[in-house]
Design a protein around this motif. Sequence first.
Motif, PDB file in Angstrom:
ATOM      1  N   THR A 163     130.703  72.629  48.806  1.00 27.75           N
ATOM      2  CA  THR A 163     130.296  73.644  47.839  1.00 27.75           C
ATOM      3  C   THR A 163     130.183  73.014  46.465  1.00 27.75           C
ATOM      4  O   THR A 163     130.967  72.123  46.108  1.00 27.75           O
ATOM      5  N   SER A 164     129.217  73.469  45.713  1.00 24.11           N
ATOM      6  CA  SER A 164     129.077  73.004  44.335  1.00 24.11           C
ATOM      7  C   SER A 164     128.563  74.154  43.485  1.00 24.11           C
ATOM      8  O   SER A 164     127.855  75.046  43.970  1.00 24.11           O
ATOM      9  N   LEU A 165     128.928  74.111  42.231  1.00 21.60           N
ATOM     10  CA  LEU A 165     128.541  75.144  41.272  1.00 21.60           C
ATOM     11  C   LEU A 165     128.071  74.463  39.998  1.00 21.60           C
ATOM     12  O   LEU A 165     128.718  73.541  39.498  1.00 21.60           O
ATOM     13  N   GLN A 166     126.913  74.911  39.492  1.00 23.28           N
ATOM     14  CA  GLN A 166     126.364  74.367  38.257  1.00 23.28           C
ATOM     15  C   GLN A 166     126.088  75.512  37.303  1.00 23.28           C
ATOM     16  O   GLN A 166     125.530  76.540  37.711  1.00 23.28           O
ATOM     17  N   ALA A 167     126.466  75.325  36.052  1.00 25.59           N
ATOM     18  CA  ALA A 167     126.271  76.372  35.049  1.00 25.59           C
ATOM     19  C   ALA A 167     125.761  75.761  33.750  1.00 25.59           C
ATOM     20  O   ALA A 167     126.213  74.692  33.331  1.00 25.59           O
ATOM     21  N   LYS A 168     124.813  76.447  33.155  1.00 25.74           N
ATOM     22  CA  LYS A 168     124.301  76.061  31.843  1.00 25.74           C
ATOM     23  C   LYS A 168     124.998  76.936  30.808  1.00 25.74           C
ATOM     24  O   LYS A 168     124.659  78.105  30.620  1.00 25.74           O
ATOM     25  N   ILE A 169     126.003  76.346  30.145  1.00 20.47           N
ATOM     26  CA  ILE A 169     126.824  77.123  29.220  1.00 20.47           C
ATOM     27  C   ILE A 169     126.025  77.515  27.991  1.00 20.47           C
ATOM     28  O   ILE A 169     126.115  78.629  27.488  1.00 20.47           O
ATOM     29  N   SER A 170     125.245  76.585  27.490  1.00 19.43           N
ATOM     30  CA  SER A 170     124.409  76.834  26.319  1.00 19.43           C
ATOM     31  C   SER A 170     123.172  75.962  26.442  1.00 19.43           C
ATOM     32  O   SER A 170     122.917  75.358  27.485  1.00 19.43           O
ATOM     33  N   ARG A 171     122.420  75.883  25.371  1.00 23.78           N
ATOM     34  CA  ARG A 171     121.204  75.072  25.392  1.00 23.78           C
ATOM     35  C   ARG A 171     121.511  73.621  25.701  1.00 23.78           C
ATOM     36  O   ARG A 171     120.741  72.939  26.371  1.00 23.78           O
ATOM     37  N   ASN A 172     122.651  73.113  25.246  1.00 19.08           N
ATOM     38  CA  ASN A 172     122.960  71.693  25.376  1.00 19.08           C
ATOM     39  C   ASN A 172     124.109  71.384  26.333  1.00 19.08           C
ATOM     40  O   ASN A 172     124.263  70.230  26.731  1.00 19.08           O
ATOM     41  N   TRP A 173     124.901  72.367  26.699  1.00 18.03           N
ATOM     42  CA  TRP A 173     126.086  72.102  27.507  1.00 18.03           C
ATOM     43  C   TRP A 173     125.880  72.567  28.951  1.00 18.03           C
ATOM     44  O   TRP A 173     125.395  73.664  29.196  1.00 18.03           O
TER      45      TRP A 173
END
Length: 743
Positions: free
Chosen positions: A665-675
């Motif tokens: 399992t893997s999870l990817q998240a775009k916290i903000s424009r750069n993070w």
Amino acid sequence: MPSDKRKHLLGAVFGIVAAGALGCAVRAAVAEEAAAPAKEKTPIYFSADSVEENSQTKVITAAGNVHINRNGTVLTADKITYDRQNDIVTAAGNVVITQPDGAVVRATSARLEDKMTKGEVMDVKMLLADKSRVAAERIKQSPNKNKYFFYGVYSPCDICAENPSPLWQIKAKKITHDAEAKDVYYQHAFIQIKDIPVFYMPFMSHPDPSVKRRSGLLPPSMRSTSYLGSAVELRYFWNISDHEDLLLTPILSTDQGVIPGATYRKIWYDGDLSVSGTYMKDKDTDDARYNIFLKGRQEINDFWRASVDINYASDGSYLKDLSMPGKTETWLTSRLAFERFENRNYAAIEGYSYKLVSYSLREYHESEFEEREYGKPYILPLITYEHIGDTYSNGAYFKNTVSMASVYREHDETTTQRATMINSWNLPYTSPFGEKYKFSASVKSDLYYVENYDVSEEADFYTGAVGRIFPQAGVEWRLPFVKATETTRQIVEPIIVAVAAPNGGNKINKIPNEDSLNAQLDDTNILSLDRYNGYDRNDTGSRVSYGINWSSYGNVIGRTSMFVAQSYYFDKDESFSESLGDENYLSDYVGRIYAAPTSYLDFNYRFRIDRTNFELKYNEITARIGSDILSAYISFTSINGRQDNGADSGLYFFDDYRERKELYTSLQAKISRNWRISAYNRQDLTDSSVGSLEHGGRLTYEDECFKLMFDIQKYNSSDPDYDDSYEYSVTFLLKTLGGVGSN
């Protein structure tokens, strides 16, 4: 403008085209042949709201939206004076200079001479061709196009009204750009991050942004492991030519000393070569340890191609100790090949060798590991020829395949030499009712010469020649039914494949099984006439395979499909079932389900279900859910273990000996424009589970000029040398300057 002045200008070397009306400002377009020897005449094109010339001093004054173009350099300003005799251009007010390479210079004033190729510019802001920025109190350009920036600042980062300070920049007392060498030099330079000085260098240099390849030191890589201790990998890049380079990568470690390493690459018109390797003396055992990876290709002529792919390591742990490519592989395979491509013909002469580097096989099945290590095969030569004949008027065509192989072993005296010929006839046909048929008939002929073949555990060896002939015929039938609506199209397609072939005749007591060991029944081969992946075993016995394929397509987006099939054997002792250890008239059910109804979901499921109790013998699920902002990936694999059934079912891959259930399992998240942040876990779900096999995560910051990555991983390996070990890494990259990584 007075009429005498207009007449004077029209009679001058400059030609003026003027237009005006109702007291509006005059706009003039002017073209001049510069006051220089005839062979060096350089035209100047400019326009302005008003233009005046002093007939005595030969000075032209232009004001209001002045635009000058000379030799590709464009100068705009509020006011410009041009001294024709001395070829000096002076500009003031909103000065913008656009250079032929795309660089844009903004300044308050400028003084240019010698055909605008040298001079000084004050209070400069410069946008380079790659969108990097330079600012300085003063810029001076010499006739050789070298530029000198005094009290300058360089940064590739964007700035805006809300954030006027770039993320990082270099401030220096003097910046020199060598136009010919394409180098940038700094004197008394500070690297600043958010206006905070973090590093001072009395002198530094780097290639300018236009340079793609250049000899020099690259940022080092730092690491710390239980085997090497603290270590740093230095990197020197030697740009031998535009098509050839050498990268030297010595590792300096506290526990193992210096480990030399290098990578050489070359590309030419009809080929390429890449070779890399390392070498060391183990301080604990005094053993020589090394690896070599070599890959090359040469187009001999329009038909023949030669290629080589060598992958070798001195021992199974070396690649993992140095964290190198191939560290997770079971086998390292090397190949040498000569191939011919001509119309519908293909020919190849190949050689193969193998290196066993699997610790897991040794840990789980030591006797099998020792047997494989002791009897590693060498295949030389492996000759293949395929010819597809011309198509007849009814669509039929012939296909001829010839294959020859010689298999030797490193310590075992068993050798096998094989010659195979397959002649087949094929006829695809579509009936007036939409039925799709494919008729096939083939005859396979084999001739073997075997030495010291161990037929049984009682050391009963066979040596001699043996031949066999195997005929086979098959027919495939499909009938697609289509239903279309305003939003979707659905296709239902029943499929039946009937195969007629004799039983027996594999002669397993005389012919070793070298290339047909890993027999698996799945959705990719259940409808095939020959389900083996090699030549040493014939797919004997008659059978009927039947299945159904359903799919649905959206007019704009979305697709879903499903396939399920089963085989019926007329003789339960047919060879492929014996290889599977499943001797019965009916096979298991196999199939797949694929669904992508939206852009946010991609799902694939493959399975094999026991025909009697519907137990899942094999199932594999992969799914990707979400968008770029938040997404998850799930992969589940379950394989029931099975035991070795005898001499002919010797399994090539150790995973076939044991049950395997893993969830990734893997999870990817775009916290903000750069993070961005990501995390993953690989979990063992068997009854003897050790829990998490591997897990980790990554935190990334990236913008137009800066990248920072934090990685952490934890391994729970069965190898005691790597059990319960963490690996950390930090990568820091500055655009145009490079970066530093550590782990």
